[in-house]
Motif scaffolding. Structure first.
Motif, PDB file in Angstrom:
ATOM      1  N   ASP A  40       0.829  -1.196   0.000  1.00  0.00           N
ATOM      2  CA  ASP A  40       0.000   0.000   0.000  1.00  0.00           C
ATOM      3  C   ASP A  40       0.874   1.261   0.000  1.00  0.00           C
ATOM      4  OD1 ASP A  40      -2.769   0.916   0.015  1.00  0.00           O
ATOM      5  OD2 ASP A  40      -2.150   1.917   1.874  1.00  0.00           O
ATOM      6  N   GLU A  41       1.915   1.242   0.832  1.00  0.00           N
ATOM      7  CA  GLU A  41       2.864   2.365   0.881  1.00  0.00           C
ATOM      8  C   GLU A  41       3.544   2.546  -0.476  1.00  0.00           C
ATOM      9  OE1 GLU A  41       6.233   2.223   3.471  1.00  0.00           O
ATOM     10  OE2 GLU A  41       4.983   2.544   5.243  1.00  0.00           O
ATOM     11  N   LEU A  42       3.957   1.426  -1.052  1.00  0.00           N
ATOM     12  CA  LEU A  42       4.649   1.490  -2.347  1.00  0.00           C
ATOM     13  C   LEU A  42       3.726   2.089  -3.415  1.00  0.00           C
ATOM     14  CD1 LEU A  42       6.977  -1.153  -3.915  1.00  0.00           C
ATOM     15  CD2 LEU A  42       5.206  -0.113  -5.287  1.00  0.00           C
ATOM     16  N   ARG A  43       2.465   1.652  -3.414  1.00  0.00           N
ATOM     17  CA  ARG A  43       1.504   2.162  -4.406  1.00  0.00           C
ATOM     18  C   ARG A  43       1.328   3.673  -4.283  1.00  0.00           C
ATOM     19  NH1 ARG A  43      -1.841  -2.546  -3.169  1.00  0.00           N
ATOM     20  NH2 ARG A  43      -1.771  -3.924  -4.980  1.00  0.00           N
ATOM     21  N   THR A  44       1.253   4.153  -3.039  1.00  0.00           N
ATOM     22  CA  THR A  44       1.070   5.591  -2.819  1.00  0.00           C
ATOM     23  C   THR A  44       2.309   6.354  -3.291  1.00  0.00           C
ATOM     24  OG1 THR A  44      -0.341   5.135  -0.938  1.00  0.00           O
ATOM     25  CG2 THR A  44       0.587   7.354  -1.056  1.00  0.00           C
ATOM     26  N   ASP A  45       3.483   5.851  -2.943  1.00  0.00           N
ATOM     27  CA  ASP A  45       4.720   6.536  -3.326  1.00  0.00           C
ATOM     28  C   ASP A  45       4.883   6.544  -4.845  1.00  0.00           C
ATOM     29  OD1 ASP A  45       7.117   7.892  -2.828  1.00  0.00           O
ATOM     30  OD2 ASP A  45       8.266   6.032  -2.921  1.00  0.00           O
ATOM     31  N   LEU A  46       4.528   5.427  -5.477  1.00  0.00           N
ATOM     32  CA  LEU A  46       4.657   5.341  -6.936  1.00  0.00           C
ATOM     33  C   LEU A  46       3.703   6.333  -7.620  1.00  0.00           C
ATOM     34  CD1 LEU A  46       6.000   3.871  -9.333  1.00  0.00           C
ATOM     35  CD2 LEU A  46       4.167   2.156  -9.210  1.00  0.00           C
TER      36      LEU A  46
END
Ligand SMILES: O=C(O)[C@H](O)[C@@H](O)[C@H](O)[C@H](O)COP(=O)(O)O
Length: 286
Positions: A40-46
């Motif tokens: 979820d964190e990765l998706r937001t950062d991407l």
């Protein structure tokens, strides 16, 4: 966690034991790693990263030329279809390309175009004529040469920027996934496509991963981009991540992911924690 790999001044204070180390030392200095605790964190950062690059590029050039890949990447870009990005991104200025494509019909389950259309492009107001997918009714060889021709026209009109160094197209952003074997786009380990330095787009009919027929950007095009992001999740990729990013000596000089080394552009690796677990730096992060 987000951190930069050692700065040039740090690594140049240690004299490299060989030209090999110097070469890949230079890559390390330029790569940024963004390691995320969860998807979820990765998706937001991407989504944030892509939205920011889009804004910068539209401000500077009036357009945003982005190349996609297949695999899990499209799903990981999903937050772009949600608030706030669906409203704040200037979708009308986006021009879409593929870093690689399987040579199958556009409605085929294996099509990277279909994957992106269903998962992203149909959910945001992209201009249909800005979507540049391959000609799916010709051979792989012809599809590669047609695609290169299309790109050439768009470089001429500067919809796609041009490299000052080698006349290659300079995409604003190329997004790549990586397989557990270290392949990126359709550049597979030990395959002759890795040596293609003259064409911008090349083809293969013997891909080790099915389907066998594909077209792919070549390394010179990938390494001419303004920004390249490699997005990797899952523990099965951790060894390849280690081989791509750490100083592993001459063990893996031709791992495709290791050859992603933008000449002037910026390289960012988005890693889920499991994928980063074999990095040398991981032993200090607990
Ligand atoms: O053309 C293909 O066969 C896939 O698109 C492939 O190149 C994919 O991008 C990587 O294998 C990473 O895939 P995942 O992120 O789904 O593991």
């Amino acid at each position: 966690h987000t951190w930069l790999l050692p700065s040039p001044s740090l690594s140049s204070s240690v004299s490299p034991p060989s030209a090999f180390m110097a070469l890949f030392g230079a890559q390390k200095d330029k790569a940024e790693m963004r390691i995320h605790e969860n998807l979820d964190e990765l998706r937001t950062d991407l989504a944030d990263y892509i939205a920011q690059l889009s804004e910068m590029s539209v401000k500077e050039r009036g357009v945003f030329a982005i190349a996609l890949s297949g695999g899990s990447l499209i799903g990981l870009m999903g937050k772009l279809c949600e608030a706030p990005y669906n409203k704040t991104v200037d979708w009308a200025k986006w021009y879409i390309f593929w870093a690689d494509e399987r040579v199958v019909g556009k409605s085929h389950a294996d099509s990277n175009y279909k994957l992106a259309k269903d998962g992203l492009l149909s959910k945001v107001p992209i201009v249909p004529s800005h979507v540049h997918s391959i000609n799916d009714s010709v051979s792989a060889e012809q599809a590669a040469s047609d695609y290169e021709f299309v790109i050439r026209q768009l470089v001429r009109t500067r919809v796609i920027n041009v490299s000052e160094i080698n006349d290659c197209p300079k995409f604003d952003l190329i997004l790549l996934g990586m397989g557990p074997d270290g392949h990126v786009a359709s550049l597979f380990p030990n395959h002759s496509v890795l040596d293609e330095n003259n064409e911008w787009v090349t083809f293969l009919t013997d891909s080790p991963k099915p389907p066998p027929e594909r077209i792919t950007f070549t390394l010179p095009v990938i390494n001419s981009a303004s920004n390249v992001a490699v997005v990797v999740t899952g523990g099965s990729k951790s060894e390849a991540v280690h081989l791509a990013l750490d100083d592993v000596g001459p063990a893996c000089p031709s791992l495709p992911a290791r050859m992603v080394r933008p000449t002037k552009g910026k390289l960012v690796w988005f890693l889920e924690k499991a994928a980063s677990s074999k990095l040398d730096s991981a032993q200090f992060s607990e």
